[in-house]
Structure formats: structure tokens, C-alpha cells
Design a protein around this motif. Structure first.
Motif, mmCIF file in Angstrom:
data_model
loop_
_atom_site.group_PDB
_atom_site.id
_atom_site.type_symbol
_atom_site.label_atom_id
_atom_site.label_comp_id
_atom_site.label_asym_id
_atom_site.label_seq_id
_atom_site.Cartn_x
_atom_site.Cartn_y
_atom_site.Cartn_z
ATOM 1 N N UNK A 1 -0.366 -1.689 -1.761
ATOM 2 C CA UNK A 1 -0.667 -0.213 -2.191
ATOM 3 C C UNK A 1 -2.285 0.108 -2.507
ATOM 4 N N UNK A 2 -2.853 -0.849 -3.310
ATOM 5 C CA UNK A 2 -3.939 -0.651 -3.759
ATOM 6 C C UNK A 2 -4.944 -0.618 -2.775
ATOM 7 N N UNK A 3 -4.859 -1.357 -1.732
ATOM 8 C CA UNK A 3 -5.590 -1.357 -0.351
ATOM 9 C C UNK A 3 -5.696 -0.033 0.332
ATOM 10 N N UNK B 1 -5.670 -3.006 -8.739
ATOM 11 C CA UNK B 1 -7.086 -2.871 -8.562
ATOM 12 C C UNK B 1 -7.998 -3.554 -7.621
ATOM 13 N N UNK B 2 -7.675 -4.904 -7.599
ATOM 14 C CA UNK B 2 -8.298 -5.730 -6.739
ATOM 15 C C UNK B 2 -8.184 -5.266 -5.226
ATOM 16 N N UNK B 3 -6.769 -5.001 -4.732
ATOM 17 C CA UNK B 3 -6.620 -4.416 -3.537
ATOM 18 C C UNK B 3 -7.390 -3.212 -3.350
ATOM 19 N N UNK B 4 -7.650 -2.272 -4.107
ATOM 20 C CA UNK B 4 -8.213 -0.992 -3.931
ATOM 21 C C UNK B 4 -9.933 -1.221 -3.787
ATOM 22 N N UNK C 1 -7.235 5.196 8.333
ATOM 23 C CA UNK C 1 -6.190 4.790 7.373
ATOM 24 C C UNK C 1 -5.598 3.507 8.122
ATOM 25 N N UNK C 2 -5.427 3.394 9.654
ATOM 26 C CA UNK C 2 -4.826 1.971 9.991
ATOM 27 C C UNK C 2 -5.998 0.973 9.844
ATOM 28 N N UNK C 3 -7.027 1.083 9.728
ATOM 29 C CA UNK C 3 -8.070 0.247 9.400
ATOM 30 C C UNK C 3 -7.697 -0.578 7.875
ATOM 31 N N UNK C 4 -7.310 0.621 6.919
ATOM 32 C CA UNK C 4 -7.140 -0.114 5.752
ATOM 33 C C UNK C 4 -5.485 -0.909 5.718
ATOM 34 N N UNK C 5 -4.677 -0.279 6.365
ATOM 35 C CA UNK C 5 -3.517 -0.744 6.400
ATOM 36 C C UNK C 5 -3.356 -2.265 7.335
ATOM 37 N N UNK C 6 -4.205 -2.309 8.387
ATOM 38 C CA UNK C 6 -4.530 -3.416 8.982
ATOM 39 C C UNK C 6 -5.106 -4.644 8.265
ATOM 40 N N UNK C 7 -6.011 -4.288 7.237
ATOM 41 C CA UNK C 7 -6.702 -5.283 6.496
ATOM 42 C C UNK C 7 -5.854 -5.593 5.280
ATOM 43 N N UNK C 8 -5.241 -4.580 4.801
ATOM 44 C CA UNK C 8 -3.997 -4.929 3.882
ATOM 45 C C UNK C 8 -3.024 -5.831 4.121
#
Length: 509
Positions: free
Chosen positions: A58-60, A357-360, A391-398
Motif C-alpha cells: 500500500x505504501x509503495x 512509510x518504508x514502502x512509500x 502505476x504498473x511500475x509501482x505495482x510491479x516493484x511492490x
């Protein structure tokens, strides 16, 4: 002249290496948030993994785009690559590759390193290989600030965490009736936890705060108000639940917390005798020995798959029975178990906020280079500093972060917990809250700090509160400190060498 969708093979490699870097971040950095909760026994490794998977993702996903700009365009001037965007595309790929290799290697050795420093060093190495040292900021606004953080981060967190723990030690644990004193103190600690952690999350870039232009003072006020509200609710629900469950031994479940004031008196749970406890422990040991003695060929295919999939969360990371650490653990003063239990909830609360916070923040270490490569591949132009992150970049790395934690995070969990000093819920809570408070304060006044360095220093600070230097595993701390120093040059050298090797290789005419 580069055209859109040229060098697709570099783009594919960037996808692979970015996922590997995210995997390393999950395996190494996420332990910063939950290692003390697991080592103190507040959470099992499986429970911590399940919680962290949600909070990190969620943070990421929701807040990670704000910090990606720094990694992709804030370390080396991207203007130098405008005539040859393919060079930046290649450079970001070698950078994220070098970062992934170093972080995963450090994780395998049990070294908690700063993944931010790793990708920063890798980008610096690529910049030097591209245009020489002039492309890198060596002053306090660049490399010098990172070097300073090696010393500021652990010292500041150790100081803050030790103050929190010492106040708890003398106000609560050293009092005649520590449990009742702890019940009175818990609402205050919940207020402090919500206040600090919410300020931490909002100041990191909660959606809408930039548009509303909320000042730091307003952030502190909003967080304090929320903390007061949560503390009042906790006093009339959670504190009453603790009193009835622990002091009066009523049969209450966790889902009774919010309705405790409305519940009539419940059935009393009888105390467990020493004979029953020994019998229970004996049966558990027999079960464990049976599992350990079972041969792989005795397992079904489903059991083998299950054992492989859950191997990462079925590890012993607490080091409680480790003979090498027995003398270190013996020097820590033990307090009433019931009073220690009071701190479990606030410790989990602090760990969840720190994980979010770390994920973000740290997902940018993998997303930043990938976003740059993706945009260059699509447009054949160097992206601007404020270009949107897909958004898919964020989801992919998350997802990569979550998988890294679940399968390989136990190495750092083992290091940061009882391997440095003996950890209990109150000690872990002090370390986590001290880390969060240090980062919030340092971010406001512009001091460079690292989450990894802070939690390590915090554990040392809390351990020193035992009044015995030998209550700290100084050898382990020295190895951690050495790994911090090695991170920047190791990742930079690896990235720079690969980049120079590729751009200077012979080409087929």
C-alpha cells in the motif's frame, strides 16, 4: 539517432533487474520495520510477513511515485544525456543491476544495508563512467551527506530510543506494581505512537498534503489531535480489555477489544500449573522432533511444495537458544512478563506505520531507474524531473518487495533482533518509536538519516540501557557498520565497470 521502441532488449533487462532490486529491498530493508517485533515474540515471522505484505504494498503503490524523481534525475544531471538518451537508458539498467547484486549479496550475509545508498552509489558510478567526476555532486548536497549519515543516523536513533526506554524502565518497570503503572502509561504511549507515526507518514507525502500546502506545524497538530482521539478510545476499550484479560484472567478474545465496556463478566481461565506447562512443552518438542526426523521421501508432493513455498517464514530468527549469544542475553535485565505484554500492541502499531512509510519511500530505489528506462524506450527522449510514474511500475516493484520479504527476509530479521542485543516488546517498541521520531525530526531539519542505520543504532542504544557494555554484540554491530561503508563504493564500482565495459565494447559494422 534513437527512435521510440529502440533497444527493447535493454528495456527487458531493466524490467528483470528492477524486480531483482525490489526483491532485495524486501529481503533487506523491510526487516527494519518488523525485526524487533519478531525477535521480541510479539509477532511470529509468518504474522509479520502477512502484515508487511499489505503495508509495504500500500505504501509503495499509493505514495511511491513522489520519491522516484530523486533516483531517476536527482543524482546525476540528466541534461548530459539529452543528445544520447540511450546512454541514460543503459546507465539506469546497469545501475539497478549493480544495486540488486549488492543488496541481495549483503542480505545473504545477514548485513542490513541502506538500499537507498546502494542505488545512489550505482548511479554515481554510472555517471562517473559516462562523463567523469564532474557529473557527480561531491559536496554536502551529494556524496558528503551520505557519508555523514553513517554516523548521524545510528547515534541520533540510539539517543532518542534510549531516552524512551529509560523513561519506560524507571516509570513503569521499576515501580512496585509495574502492571498497574503500565496500564496507566499505555494510553500515553499509544498517543505518542500515533502522533509520531502519523506525522512520519504525512510528512512523507500523504496524497493531498502538497495540494493543500500543509505546513510541518499543521502536520504535527493534526497528528497530535488524532493521537489524543485514539488514546482516549484505547483507554476505554483496549486498556479495559487488558485489565480484564490479564489481571482478572477473563476469557476474552482479541475481537472483544472494542466491545469490552459492554461485556458482562466472562468465565475465568484457570492458571496453568508448572506440571501442565512442562507436559505441554514436552509434547511440542516431540512434535518438532518428529517433523525434523521425517525424511523428504516421506512427504507428499503437496507437502513438499508447501515446505518450499513457506520456507522463508518457517525459520527461527529469534536466536533465543543460541549458545553464542547466551552471555549477551543474560546481561539484559528481565521484567514482569505481564507488563511486557502491554507493549505488544503499540509495538505492532509502530511497526506497521514504519513499514507503510518504508514502502512509500524505498520503492523508488527500484522504480526510479525503471521509470526512466520505460519513458526513454517509449519516447526516445530523456524524461523531465516531474514526469509521471506509471502505476504498473509501482505495482510491479511492490510485488517484488513483498516476495523478497516472504522468501528471504529472515536473514536480516535474525541479525537485527536478538543477535545485536536481547529484545522484549518494551525494548522493541522503544527502538521502533525512536527510529520513527528520529527520521521525522531529521527530515524536517535537513539531517541525512537512513532507516537501516537508525534501527540498528536504536537497538544498540536500547541495549546499552542495561548498564553493561557486554549486553551488545559489538562484533555484529561492527560488521553492520562495515557493510554501510562498503555499500556506496561497491555498488558504484560494479555499475561503473559494467557500463564502461558495454559502451566501450567493439560493435559489429
Amino acid at each position: 539517432m534513437m527512435q521510440p521502441h529502440d533497444y527493447t532488449f535493454i528495456y527487458v533487462l531493466a524490467l528483470i533487474f528492477s524486480f531483482a532490486d525490489a526483491y532485495g529491498i524486501g529481503a533487506n530493508d523491510v526487516a527494519n520495520s518488523f525485526a524487533t517485533s519478531v525477535s521480541s515474540g510479539t509477532l511470529t515471522l509468518g504474522q509479520a510477513t502477512c502484515i508487511a505484505i499489505v503495508t509495504e504494498f500500500c505504501g509503495a503503490f499509493f505514495l511511491g511515485s513522489g520519491t522516484a524523481d530523486t533516483i531517476r534525475s536527482g543524482i546525476v544531471s540528466t541534461k548530459l544525456y539529452e543528445s544520447q538518451p540511450e546512454l541514460l537508458m543503459l546507465g539506469m539498467t546497469t545501475s539497478v543491476f549493480a544495486s540488486a547484486v549488492w543488496v541481495i549479496f549483503a542480505t545473504s550475509r545477514g548485513w542490513p544495508v541502506s538500499t537507498t545508498h546502494s542505488i545512489t552509489g550505482a548511479v554515481i558510478g554510472m555517471g562517473v563512467a559516462s562523463f567523469g567526476g564532474k557529473s557527480v555532486k561531491w559536496g554536502y548536497d551529494g556524496v558528503a551527506k551520505i557519508v555523514t549519515s553513517w554516523f548521524i543516523s545510528p547515534f541520533a536513533a540510539a539517543l532518542v530510543s534510549s531516552i524512551i526506554y529509560l523513561s519506560t524502565k524507571y516509570v513503569v518497570f521499576e515501580s512496585k506494581d509495574s502492571f498497574k503503572r503500565g496500564l496507566l502509561a499505555i494510553p500515553f504511549y499509544i498517543f505518542l505512537t500515533v502522533w509520531v507515526c502519523l506525522a512520519f507518514i504525512i510528512s512523507k507525502g500523504l496524497p493531498g498534503t502538497k495540494a493543500l500546502k500543509i505546513s510541518f506545524g499543521e502536520i504535527v497538530g493534526i497528528s497530535a489531535g488524532a493521537g489524543v482521539g485514539v488514546a482516549l478510545i484505547a483507554y476505554f476499550t483496549y486498556v479495559q480489555w487488558l485489565k480484564r484479560k490479564i489481571l482478572y484472567r477473563e476469557d476474552l478474545r482479541w475481537y472483544h477489544v472494542l466491545i469490552t465496556p459492554f461485556l458482562s463478566k466472562r468465565e475465568i481461565i484457570p492458571e496453568t500449573s508448572e506440571e501442565d506447562l512442562e507436559s505441554s512443552l514436552g509434547s511440542e518438542k516431540n512434535k518438532l522432533s518428529e517433523v525434523e526426523q521425517s525424511q523428504p521421501q516421506d512427504l507428499s508432493i503437496f507437502q513438499k511444495i508447501k515446505k518450499t513455498v513457506f520456507r522463508g517464514i518457517n525459520q527461527d530468527v529469534r536466536n533465543i537458544g543460541n549458545p553464542r549469544l547466551a552471555s549477551i542475553h543474560a546481561r539484559a535485565k528481565k521484567y514482569d512478563n505481564q507488563t511486557e505484554f502491554l507493549f505488544e500492541f503499540v509495538q505492532v502499531l509502530t511497526a506497521c506505520a514504519a513499514s507503510f512509510a518504508h514502502g512509500s519511500n524505498d520503492v523508488a530505489n527500484a522504480v526510479g531507474p525503471l521509470a526512466a528506462v520505460s519513458q526513454i524506450w517509449s519516447t526516445a527522449k530523456v524524461p523531465g524531473s516531474k514526469s509521471p510514474v506509471a502505476a504498473w511500475n509501482l505495482a510491479y516493484c511492490a510485488v517484488g518487495i513483498d516476495i523478497g520479504l516472504a522468501t528471504y527476509g529472515y536473514h536480516i530479521m535474525r541479525t537485527l533482533g536478538n543477535n545485536i542485543t536481547y529484545t522484549t516488546p518494551s525494548r522493541g517498541f522503544a527502538a521502533e518509536l525512536g527510529t520513527a521520531l528520529t527520521i521525522v525530526t531529521a527530515s524536517k531539519i535537513g539531517l541525512p538519516v537512513s532507516t537501516t542505520h537508525c534501527i540498528t543504532g536504536a537497538m544498540v542504544g536500547v541495549g546499552l540501557c542495561n548498564g553493561d557494555m557486554k549486553a551488545i554484540n559489538w562484533r555484529m554491530f561492527a560488521m553492520c557498520f562495515l557493510s554501510w561503508i562498503m555499500t556506496l563504493p561497491a555498488a558504484g564500482l560494479l555499475s561503473g565497470l559494467f557500463f564502461a565495459l558495454i559502451i566501450n565494447s567493439p560493435s559489429k559494422q
